[in-house]
Design a protein around this motif. Structure first.
Motif, short mmCIF file in Angstrom:
data_model
loop_
_atom_site.label_atom_id
_atom_site.label_comp_id
_atom_site.label_asym_id
_atom_site.label_seq_id
_atom_site.Cartn_x
_atom_site.Cartn_y
_atom_site.Cartn_z
N THR A 242 0.80 -1.34 -0.03
CA THR A 242 0.07 0.05 0.07
C THR A 242 0.94 1.44 -0.17
O THR A 242 2.13 1.21 0.07
N LEU A 243 0.11 2.41 0.02
CA LEU A 243 0.98 3.58 -0.06
C LEU A 243 1.49 3.93 1.26
O LEU A 243 2.36 4.27 1.36
N ALA A 244 0.61 3.44 2.22
CA ALA A 244 1.11 3.50 3.57
C ALA A 244 2.46 2.71 3.96
O ALA A 244 3.51 3.05 4.50
N ASP A 245 2.28 1.50 3.32
CA ASP A 245 3.74 0.62 3.38
C ASP A 245 4.98 1.37 2.54
O ASP A 245 6.09 1.49 3.10
N ILE A 246 4.71 2.10 1.51
CA ILE A 246 5.67 2.95 1.04
C ILE A 246 6.34 4.18 1.67
O ILE A 246 7.45 4.42 1.76
N GLU A 247 5.20 4.71 2.26
CA GLU A 247 5.68 5.74 3.25
C GLU A 247 6.38 5.31 4.28
O GLU A 247 7.33 5.96 4.83
N ASN A 248 6.11 4.15 5.01
CA ASN A 248 6.84 3.75 6.08
C ASN A 248 8.44 3.49 5.76
O ASN A 248 9.19 3.65 6.25
N GLN B 203 0.63 12.65 -1.04
CA GLN B 203 -0.10 12.10 -2.30
C GLN B 203 -1.23 12.88 -2.41
O GLN B 203 -1.96 13.49 -1.65
N THR B 204 -1.45 13.29 -3.66
CA THR B 204 -2.78 13.66 -4.17
C THR B 204 -3.18 13.30 -5.53
O THR B 204 -2.52 12.85 -6.30
#
Length: 144
Positions: free
Chosen positions: A28-34, A51-52
């Protein structure tokens, strides 16, 4: 405080993990952020991750980066292939910029083979999935 890297993500990347996992992977994008925050901490970088789905918002963030960031890591997603505005904003910002894509855009549909962002980016990483973000941050840290 370490060097500041603005990590920008374009449209539909908020759908990672759901949208076409065969192309974009299961993360997920949250995984990439982490991953970016962990890598940034390891490298002494301050990571501002955003992200937008809105082109104008990306342009505004890029313009603001002149005063707020030492580098930009951008996955413009579909805007890579359509946005002269993002190209112009990056050029005007004058901030070290690396472009990243989860998939290899050159192995996909012909309309994805051209990126307006690549012309103003110092480096481009594509096709390595989420690890491309980490590699790009490592390369940025060396350059900074």
């Amino acid at each position: 405080m370490g060097k500041r890297v603005l990590v920008l993500n374009g449209p539909n990347l908020n759908m990672l993990g759901i949208r076409e996992p065969g192309i974009y992977g299961a993360q997920t994008l949250a995984d990439i952020e982490n991953l970016c925050r962990t890598t940034g901490t390891e490298l002494g970088l301050t990571v501002d991750f955003r992200q937008t789905n809105h082109e104008g918002e990306l342009v505004t963030w890029i313009q603001q980066a002149r005063q707020t960031a030492d580098a930009i890591l951008i996955n413009p997603a579909a805007y890579s292939h359509t946005s002269v505005a993002i190209h112009d904003a990056l050029k005007a910002a004058g901030v070290l910029t690396y472009e990243v894509h989860l998939s290899n855009i050159h192995q996909r549909e012909p309309f994805r083979h051209h990126s307006y962002v690549s012309a103003v980016a110092t480096a481009v990483i594509c096709g390595l999935g989420a690890s491309g973000y980490s590699l790009a941050l490592r390369a940025l840290a060396e350059k900074l």
